[in-house]
Motif scaffolding. Structure first.
Motif, PDB file in Angstrom:
ATOM      1  N   VAL A 135       0.834  -1.203   0.000  1.00 43.85           N
ATOM      2  CA  VAL A 135       0.000   0.000   0.000  1.00 43.85           C
ATOM      3  C   VAL A 135       0.871   1.257   0.000  1.00 43.85           C
ATOM      4  O   VAL A 135       0.638   2.196  -0.769  1.00 43.85           O
ATOM      5  CB  VAL A 135      -0.941  -0.008   1.219  1.00 43.85           C
ATOM      6  N   SER A 153     -11.699   1.935  -0.333  1.00 39.65           N
ATOM      7  CA  SER A 153     -11.019   1.573   0.908  1.00 39.65           C
ATOM      8  C   SER A 153     -11.945   0.786   1.828  1.00 39.65           C
ATOM      9  O   SER A 153     -11.547  -0.226   2.425  1.00 39.65           O
ATOM     10  CB  SER A 153     -10.518   2.838   1.616  1.00 39.65           C
ATOM     11  N   SER A 201      -3.625   3.401  -3.646  1.00 36.99           N
ATOM     12  CA  SER A 201      -3.129   3.190  -2.290  1.00 36.99           C
ATOM     13  C   SER A 201      -4.219   3.412  -1.253  1.00 36.99           C
ATOM     14  O   SER A 201      -4.385   2.617  -0.322  1.00 36.99           O
ATOM     15  CB  SER A 201      -1.948   4.128  -2.015  1.00 36.99           C
ATOM     16  N   SER A 240      -6.632   0.569  -1.302  1.00 33.89           N
ATOM     17  CA  SER A 240      -6.105  -0.690  -0.755  1.00 33.89           C
ATOM     18  C   SER A 240      -5.812  -0.625   0.733  1.00 33.89           C
ATOM     19  O   SER A 240      -5.448  -1.649   1.328  1.00 33.89           O
ATOM     20  CB  SER A 240      -4.819  -1.078  -1.500  1.00 33.89           C
ATOM     21  N   ALA A 241      -5.941   0.553   1.321  1.00 33.74           N
ATOM     22  CA  ALA A 241      -5.488   0.742   2.702  1.00 33.74           C
ATOM     23  C   ALA A 241      -6.218  -0.148   3.699  1.00 33.74           C
ATOM     24  O   ALA A 241      -5.659  -0.538   4.725  1.00 33.74           O
ATOM     25  CB  ALA A 241      -5.643   2.212   3.099  1.00 33.74           C
TER      26      ALA A 241
END
Length: 469
Positions: free
Chosen positions: A67, A251, A374, A377-378
């Motif tokens: 990430v 997310s 990012s 995907s956190a």
């Protein structure tokens, strides 16, 4: 309304699809190899240590750097170029993955070294995936197809690789060992790098002008160029309300999906007495349906209105799968819902990726795509841990109801807000010079297309993670 079909690159023969085929092949091969390691590495730790905690820590050590690596790689992708960066990242991934079996065979793989190598795998693989996806607008432009169709092709092959990879990993582990599965993954990364190097887009048309604009900016820039570029990406993402909403939504959904696949399904299967057979049946039905859904999206997504399609798809693919488990409905009902889930979810990623690639100016494509990926995907590393704690404290059924509500609140309800109408605004590409380091105005009208959100191509790639829902 602008035409949905992107004009062919003036520097390439009309209809040329070499770069598209090469990118699709590279993405499929690298993803297939990644799925091998996703099965082989945890199995290696489990059979050698016998510790579930150590196995989980290895997965965590790979997920978190992945990430972070995505977020930090964006300015480098913009500066170096998607194609050379993707080649470099795949070669680094091949080396790092190959070091695991090599060190084991040399009896030089203590647990601490394995954690470091796991982190290195994540750092290399995440940015490489982003770099491949940022090539999608250019290869779609060269092939003369809409971004939704290019993204649908990527999504279909991703689903196929995601289904075939674990099966191949199981066979390799059973016949040989997890070490040979990881060796095969390293070879897959080498093949992916070769495909991109040989067939990847070398720039032309709007991309060439964007690269020239970026070089002019670099020549004018002073110190701390990297930090300046990273801040530009953060500022753009923060001020574009739709992109920001999509990133936050992904997310949340990725967090819930990670909990669903890694923990909630196994606990449900144990409670109903279905065991591994129920897990396998559910995974097979969903996987096959998802391939079909992605194929349908490839053919039809570019012809559909985006926002209604997105809402309907998430109403089918979101809350129902949690509710049928919470109400302890028969297995065949759960499988029917999984079938609808797979078919519907195939339409989501082409739409979302088309929107993201259209709204991000070419000079900012790497850094903003990386940041969006990012953020999306956190939640993945946290999903199984939070779900495990919640199930322990409250039981499975309340957690399933909570996940259904969370999915509805994060996917469908935000789409009812006015700025989500921009989902249907297919935008033509503007001159990259007009978008240099600008960010959209938060107060811009929903129907207006500010220069800072100029399209990367007239009228998307998966997730992504990446960006994937």
């Amino acid at each position: 309304m602008p035409s949905r079909k992107p004009p062919a690159d003036a520097s390439a023969p009309k209809g040329r699809r070499t770069s598209l085929h090469g990118l699709l092949a590279a993405y499929t091969v690298s993803l297939f190899g990644t799925r091998l390691t996703m099965i082989a590495l945890p199995w290696l730790v489990l059979v050698t240590s016998g510790s579930a905690a150590q196995t989980g820590l290895v997965a965590f050590c790979e997920a978190v750097p992945l990430v972070i690596g995505k977020a930090l790689a964006g300015p480098l992708i913009d500066k170096v170029g998607s194609r050379p960066f993707a080649v470099f990242a795949d070669l680094v991934s091949a080396v790092v993955v190959g070091l695991v079996p090599l060190c084991y065979w040399l009896d030089a793989l203590p647990y601490g070294v394995l954690l470091v190598l796991s982190a290195a795998i994540g750092v290399a693989r995440g940015p490489g995936d982003v770099a491949k996806r940022t090539m999608t607008p250019e290869v779609a432009e060269q092939a003369g197809i809409p971004l939704e169709r290019a993204s649908g092709l990527v999504g279909t092959l991703e689903r196929l690789a995601g289904t075939a990879g674990p099966a191949a990993a199981g066979a390799l582990i059973a016949v040989l060992s997890p070490l040979w599965a990881m060796t095969a993954n390293a070879l897959c990364f080498v093949a992916s790098a070769a495909l991109i190097a040989l067939t990847g887009p070398r720039g032309g048309g709007r991309l060439r002008r964007a690269e020239e604009s970026t070089r002019e900016q670099d020549a004018e820039g002073g110190s701390e160029r990297y930090l300046d570029q990273l801040r530009t990406g953060v500022r753009f993402l923060r001020k574009d309300r739709l992109l920001r909403s999509i990133a936050v939504m992904l997310s949340v959904t990725n967090l819930v999906d990670a909990a669903y696949g890694s923990l909630l399904i196994p606990v449900w299967a144990k409670e109903i007495g279905g065991g591994p057979a129920a897990i396998g049946a559910l995974g097979s039905v969903f996987g096959i349906a998802a391939v079909g859904g992605s194929a349908l999206a490839t053919a039809f997504a570019a012809k559909l209105k985006r926002r209604p399609t997105y809402v309907i798809a998430f109403l089918i693919a979101g809350p129902p799968r949690f509710l049928v488990m919470a109400f302890h409905l028969p297995l065949w009902v759960v499988l029917v819902v999984a079938l609808g889930d797979g078919l519907a979810i195939g339409f989501v990623n082409p739409i979302l990726n088309a929107v993201m690639l259209e709204r991000i100016p070419r000079p900012l494509l790497g850094r903003v795509s990386a940041l969006t990926d990012s953020v999306g995907s956190a939640g993945i590393p946290l999903g199984p841990m939070l779900a495990g704690a919640a199930v322990t404290a409250a039981g499975l059924v309340p957690v399933l109801f909570a996940c259904a509500g969370l999915y509805l609140a994060s996917t469908v309800l935000p789409a009812l807000r006015p700025h989500w109408r921009e989902l249907d605004a297919r935008r033509p590409a503007d001159d990259p010079d007009a978008v240099r380091d600008k960010a959209p105005d938060d107060q811009s009208d929903a129907g207006r297309a500010p220069a800072a959100v100029a399209a990367a191509a007239p009228t998307a790639a998966e997730t992504a993670p990446g960006t994937s829902a």
